[in-house]
Motif scaffolding. Sequence first.
Motif, PDB file in Angstrom:
ATOM      1  N   SER A  60     -53.766 -28.803  -5.991  1.00 47.49           N
ATOM      2  CA  SER A  60     -53.907 -27.366  -5.776  1.00 47.49           C
ATOM      3  C   SER A  60     -53.193 -26.943  -4.497  1.00 47.49           C
ATOM      4  O   SER A  60     -53.428 -27.510  -3.418  1.00 47.49           O
ATOM      5  N   LEU A 105     -49.567 -27.421  -8.029  1.00 52.33           N
ATOM      6  CA  LEU A 105     -50.232 -26.571  -9.009  1.00 52.33           C
ATOM      7  C   LEU A 105     -51.009 -25.469  -8.298  1.00 52.33           C
ATOM      8  O   LEU A 105     -51.284 -25.563  -7.103  1.00 52.33           O
ATOM      9  N   GLU A 144     -56.181 -29.316 -11.925  1.00 48.56           N
ATOM     10  CA  GLU A 144     -55.223 -29.307 -10.821  1.00 48.56           C
ATOM     11  C   GLU A 144     -55.308 -30.569  -9.973  1.00 48.56           C
ATOM     12  O   GLU A 144     -55.068 -30.549  -8.765  1.00 48.56           O
TER      13      GLU A 144
END
Length: 223
Positions: free
Chosen positions: A71, A75, A127
Amino acid sequence: MAILEYVEDVALYFRELTDEPDQGFMTDAVAQTWLQIGYDHYYQYMVNADPERFIATHLMTLADVRTYSLSGILLGAAAPNRLYQLVRVVNINTATGQIGTYMYPVSSREELDSIERSFNMVLLSAEALFFSANQSGDYRIDYVPVSQVDWTQTTVGDNEWIDDLIPFHDMIALYAALQYFASAGYSNPLVEQLIVVRQQAYKAHLQRSRSINAARYVHDDNP
């Protein structure tokens, strides 16, 4: 066929295929939408055929962990370079460049946790990366990134680069033309046939030149 090097070249060929040379019916905005969709199909086909051609890398250091969040890295909304497809994770010595372990993706938690395949596996879920065992050390993520090609740059002189597969950029226009004809409510057998011909040409290109083993990954499915 003309050399379709830039976005503007593909856009011009697309208008020729659809017989819409001006904006009387197809505005630039509409054409750019079809071109983006056409490129998405092209990119999917090319990545499935030969992901190594588009590989990008990300380095990470793990300390006895089984998960690694992507994250904001590869992503999520804040990711500067977004991951499109995970290819593998590689344990490396960053000082010497020596390769240790290769970890290849699996598609489910069951595969990751299976007794028979309990080593050298990684799962991309949501993620995060999940490993088959705790990992420590330096690692390299090999992945295919989301393309950054700007399909609004269709004006002559914009010179928006696509990729090095210039001889096959006509496929983008052909895929876009399929979307155009579908929106008009009818098919175009000639365009459909030409797409098949060009896909076969790309398979032959893989078999005889840059990536001979990649041909086994090519699928005939129409994106």
